[in-house]
Design a protein around this motif. Structure first.
Motif, PDB file in Angstrom:
ATOM      1  N   SER A   1     -36.088 -47.062 -39.975  1.00 48.24           N
ATOM      2  CA  SER A   1     -36.004 -47.592 -38.612  1.00 48.24           C
ATOM      3  C   SER A   1     -36.485 -48.814 -38.322  1.00 48.24           C
ATOM      4  O   SER A   1     -37.231 -49.478 -39.134  1.00 48.24           O
ATOM      5  CB  SER A   1     -36.437 -46.303 -37.857  1.00 48.24           C
ATOM      6  OG  SER A   1     -37.968 -46.708 -37.845  1.00 48.24           O
TER       7      SER A   1
ATOM      8  N   VAL B   1     -36.205 -46.551 -32.644  1.00 46.13           N
ATOM      9  CA  VAL B   1     -35.923 -45.166 -33.426  1.00 46.13           C
ATOM     10  C   VAL B   1     -34.509 -44.909 -33.826  1.00 46.13           C
ATOM     11  O   VAL B   1     -34.471 -43.900 -34.710  1.00 46.13           O
ATOM     12  CB  VAL B   1     -36.833 -44.057 -32.341  1.00 46.13           C
ATOM     13  CG1 VAL B   1     -38.053 -44.445 -31.984  1.00 46.13           C
ATOM     14  CG2 VAL B   1     -35.704 -44.009 -31.155  1.00 46.13           C
ATOM     15  N   ARG B   2     -33.754 -45.876 -33.541  1.00 44.55           N
ATOM     16  CA  ARG B   2     -32.236 -45.561 -33.904  1.00 44.55           C
ATOM     17  C   ARG B   2     -32.269 -45.548 -35.471  1.00 44.55           C
ATOM     18  O   ARG B   2     -32.779 -46.331 -36.309  1.00 44.55           O
ATOM     19  CB  ARG B   2     -31.480 -46.471 -33.569  1.00 44.55           C
ATOM     20  CG  ARG B   2     -29.973 -46.623 -34.079  1.00 44.55           C
ATOM     21  CD  ARG B   2     -29.304 -47.724 -33.770  1.00 44.55           C
ATOM     22  NE  ARG B   2     -30.142 -48.961 -34.110  1.00 44.55           N
ATOM     23  CZ  ARG B   2     -30.102 -49.419 -35.433  1.00 44.55           C
ATOM     24  NH1 ARG B   2     -29.123 -49.051 -36.151  1.00 44.55           N
ATOM     25  NH2 ARG B   2     -30.741 -50.596 -35.930  1.00 44.55           N
ATOM     26  N   PRO B   3     -31.682 -44.239 -35.994  1.00 47.59           N
ATOM     27  CA  PRO B   3     -31.804 -44.190 -37.318  1.00 47.59           C
ATOM     28  C   PRO B   3     -30.848 -45.323 -38.212  1.00 47.59           C
ATOM     29  O   PRO B   3     -29.840 -45.580 -37.547  1.00 47.59           O
ATOM     30  CB  PRO B   3     -31.147 -42.956 -37.684  1.00 47.59           C
ATOM     31  CG  PRO B   3     -31.287 -42.075 -36.297  1.00 47.59           C
ATOM     32  CD  PRO B   3     -31.199 -43.078 -35.386  1.00 47.59           C
TER      33      PRO B   3
END
Length: 309
Positions: free
Chosen positions: A228, A23-25
């Motif tokens: 993502s 989920v890290r941008p």
């Protein structure tokens, strides 16, 4: 008991780490300025490069990890109206001062990262934006599947349209190498590493010739295009599922155009691509024996010329 607790904490930590990786941008890719109308549609984009008296309209749909700039050099004719679809869940590589009100009601949102959601975007653009009746719809790789899906949902929009399916994802197609559960598990970690070292995969044979500096820049931008790693995983799972579940009956919804099959594709299986393409009775097959997956960039002369109005 302490051992079980320790194991549980390790597994929990691994799960949290994996979730964070997904989920890290993703950092934004470099943007270019373009004189184009930009329409945000849900989590996707439609870009419209208008011209005053176009001789033809070209609608383009990029592939996995790519962005619409893949097509701009080839379709730079100032007499061409160019409509570019930016896939759902992808970042926009273009900036423009033109953000007009969209000439449509927003459709129900599809699941970002799926072929079905992007087919919805494509049909929206095709229904409302072309300024000519001489329309080509060109899709590369995953974009080919998006075109076929869009045509199956709105065959009326494709009755007079020429389609170009370039090194495409096709029904009953296959990846060049089988995709394993382990490779998908490691994908978020590889994605993060690739962003930190954009040149790390540049010399892999998957890309074909790399003499063209524009092609190298398009490849360097690839790890930054999806927003993502979770979106990228959705892309891969949906693409593989679409190839397995789609019937070659889908070809009956496109009436004319061509399928370009490169002989040295290292992304998709060329033999499976060719077998599927032979089921498309209305489309010409153009084999590019020495071509890589990136036919438009490496062998542009293989693309059929646009017909005159």
């Amino acid at each position: 008991m302490a051992g079980y607790l320790g194991l549980g904490l390790v597994l929990l930590g691994l799960g949290i780490g994996q979730y964070w990786l997904q989920v890290r941008p993703v950092p934004s890719p470099p943007q270019i300025t373009m004189a184009a109308d930009i329409y945000p549609v849900g989590e996707g984009w439609i870009l419209h490069r208008r011209v005053s008296e176009p001789r033809a309209t070209v609608v383009v749909m990029h592939g996995l990890l790519e962005n619409p700039l893949y097509f701009t050099r080839y379709y730079d004719d100032p007499e061409l109206e160019l409509i570019m679809i930016g896939a759902t869940g992808y970042q926009l590589p273009v900036t423009s001062a033109d953000r007009p009100e969209a000439p449509w009601d927003l459709p129900p949102a599809g699941t970002p990262g799926t072929i079905a959601a992007d087919a919805q975007l494509l049909n929206l653009a095709l229904e409302h934006l072309p300024g000519t009746r001489n329309v080509r719809v060109h899709g590369h790789s995953r974009g080919g599947a998006v075109i076929l899906q869009a045509a199956s949902e709105r065959p009326d929009l494709f009755s007079q349209v020429e389609v170009i399916l370039e090194a495409p994802v096709l029904p009953q197609g296959q990846p060049y190498r089988p995709s394993s559960a382990i490779s998908r598990l490691l994908l978020p970690s590889l994605h993060l590493l690739w962003q930190r070292r954009p040149d790390m995969l540049l010399e892999q044979p998957i890309w074909g010739p790399l003499d063209d500096p524009d092609k190298r820049e398009l490849i360097r931008a690839m790890p930054f295009n999806p927003r993502s790693s979770a979106l990228l995983l959705t892309n891969v799972r949906d693409l593989l599922g679409w190839m397995d579940s789609s019937s070659t009956e889908i070809y009956r919804h496109v009436q004319r155009g061509a399928i370009l099959v490169p002989g040295r594709d290292r992304v998709l299986n060329s033999a499976a691509m060719l077998d599927s393409a032979h089921q498309a009775e209305n489309l010409q097959i153009v084999e590019v024996p020495e071509g890589s997956h990136f036919v438009l960039l490496d062998n542009p002369e293989s693309i059929p010329p646009l017909r005159n109005p």
